[in-house]
Design a protein around this motif. Structure first.
Motif, mmCIF file in Angstrom:
data_model
loop_
_atom_site.group_PDB
_atom_site.id
_atom_site.type_symbol
_atom_site.label_atom_id
_atom_site.label_comp_id
_atom_site.label_asym_id
_atom_site.label_seq_id
_atom_site.Cartn_x
_atom_site.Cartn_y
_atom_site.Cartn_z
ATOM 1 N N UNK A 125 -112.601 -57.910 6.791
ATOM 2 C CA UNK A 125 -113.381 -57.901 5.540
ATOM 3 C C UNK A 125 -112.337 -57.518 4.573
ATOM 4 N N UNK A 126 -112.492 -58.140 3.288
ATOM 5 C CA UNK A 126 -111.342 -57.916 2.292
ATOM 6 C C UNK A 126 -112.155 -57.567 0.958
ATOM 7 N N UNK A 127 -111.518 -56.967 0.249
ATOM 8 C CA UNK A 127 -112.312 -56.972 -1.328
ATOM 9 C C UNK A 127 -112.668 -58.397 -1.948
ATOM 10 N N UNK A 128 -113.433 -58.473 -2.593
ATOM 11 C CA UNK A 128 -113.986 -59.735 -3.159
ATOM 12 C C UNK A 128 -112.990 -60.117 -4.224
ATOM 13 N N UNK A 129 -112.568 -59.085 -5.172
ATOM 14 C CA UNK A 129 -111.477 -59.061 -5.978
ATOM 15 C C UNK A 129 -110.216 -58.675 -5.599
ATOM 16 N N UNK A 130 -109.184 -59.355 -5.543
ATOM 17 C CA UNK A 130 -107.708 -59.112 -5.192
ATOM 18 C C UNK A 130 -106.925 -59.045 -6.488
ATOM 19 N N UNK A 131 -106.442 -58.101 -6.800
ATOM 20 C CA UNK A 131 -105.802 -57.807 -8.283
ATOM 21 C C UNK A 131 -104.717 -59.176 -8.189
ATOM 22 N N UNK A 132 -104.604 -59.563 -9.376
ATOM 23 C CA UNK A 132 -103.790 -60.901 -9.660
ATOM 24 C C UNK A 132 -104.125 -62.002 -9.048
ATOM 25 N N UNK A 133 -105.272 -62.108 -8.528
ATOM 26 C CA UNK A 133 -105.590 -63.366 -7.776
ATOM 27 C C UNK A 133 -106.939 -63.897 -8.145
ATOM 28 N N UNK A 134 -107.206 -65.112 -7.779
ATOM 29 C CA UNK A 134 -108.538 -65.871 -8.462
ATOM 30 C C UNK A 134 -109.558 -64.647 -7.628
ATOM 31 N N UNK A 135 -110.838 -64.830 -8.366
ATOM 32 C CA UNK A 135 -112.138 -64.123 -7.787
ATOM 33 C C UNK A 135 -112.433 -64.820 -6.603
ATOM 34 N N UNK A 136 -113.008 -64.375 -5.395
ATOM 35 C CA UNK A 136 -113.626 -64.963 -4.305
ATOM 36 C C UNK A 136 -114.863 -65.280 -4.589
ATOM 37 N N UNK A 137 -115.185 -66.187 -5.357
ATOM 38 C CA UNK A 137 -116.912 -66.419 -6.048
ATOM 39 C C UNK A 137 -117.535 -67.391 -5.193
ATOM 40 N N UNK A 138 -117.021 -67.998 -4.343
ATOM 41 C CA UNK A 138 -117.315 -69.210 -3.350
ATOM 42 C C UNK A 138 -116.408 -69.266 -2.076
ATOM 43 N N UNK A 139 -116.570 -70.027 -1.399
ATOM 44 C CA UNK A 139 -115.606 -70.387 -0.208
ATOM 45 C C UNK A 139 -114.287 -70.916 -0.734
ATOM 46 N N UNK A 140 -113.262 -70.099 -0.456
ATOM 47 C CA UNK A 140 -111.776 -70.663 -0.631
ATOM 48 C C UNK A 140 -111.335 -71.006 0.556
ATOM 49 N N UNK A 141 -110.578 -72.256 0.855
ATOM 50 C CA UNK A 141 -109.822 -72.601 1.713
ATOM 51 C C UNK A 141 -108.355 -72.696 1.392
ATOM 52 N N UNK A 142 -107.526 -72.369 2.188
ATOM 53 C CA UNK A 142 -106.072 -72.579 2.190
ATOM 54 C C UNK A 142 -105.340 -72.894 3.388
ATOM 55 N N UNK A 143 -104.957 -74.176 3.610
ATOM 56 C CA UNK A 143 -104.668 -74.654 4.750
ATOM 57 C C UNK A 143 -103.117 -75.075 4.576
ATOM 58 N N UNK A 144 -102.249 -74.654 5.948
ATOM 59 C CA UNK A 144 -100.837 -75.197 5.903
ATOM 60 C C UNK A 144 -100.805 -75.912 7.462
ATOM 61 N N UNK A 145 -99.507 -76.052 7.764
ATOM 62 C CA UNK A 145 -99.276 -76.710 8.985
ATOM 63 C C UNK A 145 -99.768 -75.757 10.365
ATOM 64 N N UNK A 146 -99.927 -74.616 10.160
ATOM 65 C CA UNK A 146 -100.177 -73.785 11.150
ATOM 66 C C UNK A 146 -101.644 -73.444 11.360
ATOM 67 N N UNK A 147 -102.501 -73.748 10.477
ATOM 68 C CA UNK A 147 -103.851 -73.228 10.457
ATOM 69 C C UNK A 147 -104.470 -73.213 9.238
ATOM 70 N N UNK A 148 -105.904 -72.655 9.200
ATOM 71 C CA UNK A 148 -106.595 -72.872 8.185
ATOM 72 C C UNK A 148 -107.246 -71.326 7.570
ATOM 73 N N UNK A 149 -106.789 -70.819 6.647
ATOM 74 C CA UNK A 149 -107.135 -69.429 6.145
ATOM 75 C C UNK A 149 -108.477 -69.803 5.153
ATOM 76 N N UNK A 150 -109.377 -68.890 5.029
ATOM 77 C CA UNK A 150 -110.493 -69.123 4.056
ATOM 78 C C UNK A 150 -111.197 -67.603 3.826
ATOM 79 N N UNK A 151 -111.802 -67.710 2.741
ATOM 80 C CA UNK A 151 -112.453 -66.544 2.159
ATOM 81 C C UNK A 151 -113.791 -66.739 1.793
#
Length: 380
Positions: free
Chosen positions: A188-214
């Protein structure tokens, strides 16, 4: 062979949903749960409720409570590159003529509280610290002995006891889950991270090592997941989960990097589990025993459909039992309505997991995700 009295083995999402659906159709329902209380069967941190899950929850009178307790999105999600730049949108879908959102997120404990309260209100009997010790069934009834020494006679026994179901041995004893090559961290993390986009839907971030998501799961709360490849059977020291997760996220900037640097600090709040899947070929019943949920189709998490399909199972099973004049007809109709739908979703999840591991170059995970979401708008 009309059914009147039903035993549900397992008080998780699928079992409680089935109990509610069956009670609304007039069946007498007992639920037994091995663990000592409703929260002891809750694993993980949050849960995705796609629009088809919300439609199913609405059918059993639980959607509004979930929406009130969780976080409703205006779209399914967005995709970022490893540095944190937005590259694609996943619009998701809504039901024509419905005000249900494309997705809702909620914590697992809250969902279990909602389902348990509804099951109790509908008159289901729920007993904890209890499960089936032995079961025999014939043309007349199913005869159950419980591990607390009690006994019961039922017209139908529903196995809703999860991926490692004991009830499955009465129906399809030779099937077991398959490891897809990935394990998942969740925290669990805060829905609003200072300085970052709001987590207001699923957010996926992928690199060659794996998939992060919120995933947003409340007005101020979200959870982060990270799927990556691990050898089968990997066990991590619970006291070092934060250290390992930070190391695994080293290649990310943007939202994932910010969460890594500021919020991955407490190993006690992190869940780490292998990703497994399974689906039994029809039939999903034998005599007076039938399987639902993870007991017969364990979903990978990549499309957020495990709980959704378990809820749908319970609703369809209750409908089939209420409509058919024979038990065998009802149980066959249940599997006929469920198998291809579940198989389609699991197949897509397996493909997405392979792509995340670098095994499907050129695979379009966004297009596949959107296609499955739209397909699941079809009636259950």
């Amino acid at each position: 062979m009309k059914v009147a009295r039903v035993l549900v083995v397992g008080g998780g999402i699928g079992g409680l949903s089935a109990a509610i659906a069956l009670r609304t159709k007039g069946f007498d329902v007992d639920v037994v749960e091995l663990r000592p209380d409703l929260h002891s069967s809750v694993y993980g941190v949050g849960i995705i409720q796609p629009v088809n899950a919300l439609r199913a929850l609405d059918r059993i009178g639980c959607a509004r409570a979930c929406l009130d307790a969780g976080y409703s999105t205006r779209a399914w999600g967005k995709v970022l590159d490893a540095d944190g730049n937005e590259v694609r949108q996943i619009p998701g879908a809504t039901l024509p003529g419905s005000d249900l959102p494309p997705m809702n997120g909620v914590t697992r404990p809250v969902l279990h509280e909602i389902l348990t309260a509804k099951a109790n209100a509908e008159g289901a009997s729920i007993r904890y610290s209890t499960t089936v010790r032995s079961l025999e069934h014939d043309a007349a009834a199913a005869y159950v002995e419980f591990d607390d020494g009690g006994q019961g006679t039922y017209d139908l026994v529903i196995g809703a006891d999860g991926t490692y179901s004991r009830m499955r041995t009465y129906v399809v004893p030779d099937i077991k889950p398959t490891y897809n090559g990935q394990s998942a961290f969740r925290v669990n993390v805060p829905r609003r991270i200072p300085g970052q986009m709001e987590i207001d839907r699923i957010i996926l971030q992928h690199n060659e090592d794996g998939m992060a998501g919120f995933v947003p799961i409340g007005p101020e709360l979200a959870y982060m997941f990270y799927n990556s490849a691990w050898p089968e059977g990997t066990w991590l020291d619970p006291d070092t989960l934060d250290v390992v997760l930070r190391e695994r996220l080293a290649g990310f900037g943007g939202l994932t990097g910010a969460v890594r640097d500021s919020w991955i600090t407490d190993p006690a709040g992190i869940v780490f589990r292998p990703i497994e899947w399974m689906i039994a070929a029809p039939p999903w019943h034998a005599g007076r025993v039938v399987l639902i949920g993870d007991a017969v189709h364990a979903f990978l998490p990549h499309l957020g459909q495990g709980a959704a399909q378990a809820i749908e199972d319970g609703i369809v099973l209750a409908e089939c039992l209420a409509e058919a004049d024979q038990l065998e007809k009802a149980l066959t109709a249940y599997t006929d309505r469920r198998y291809e739908r579940c198989r389609m979703v699991i197949e897509a999840c397996v493909q997405i997991g392979e792509w995340e591991r670098g095994l499907r170059p050129g695979f379009d995970n966004v297009a596949v995700t959107q296609s499955v979401i739209e397909t699941l708008l079809q009636p259950i």
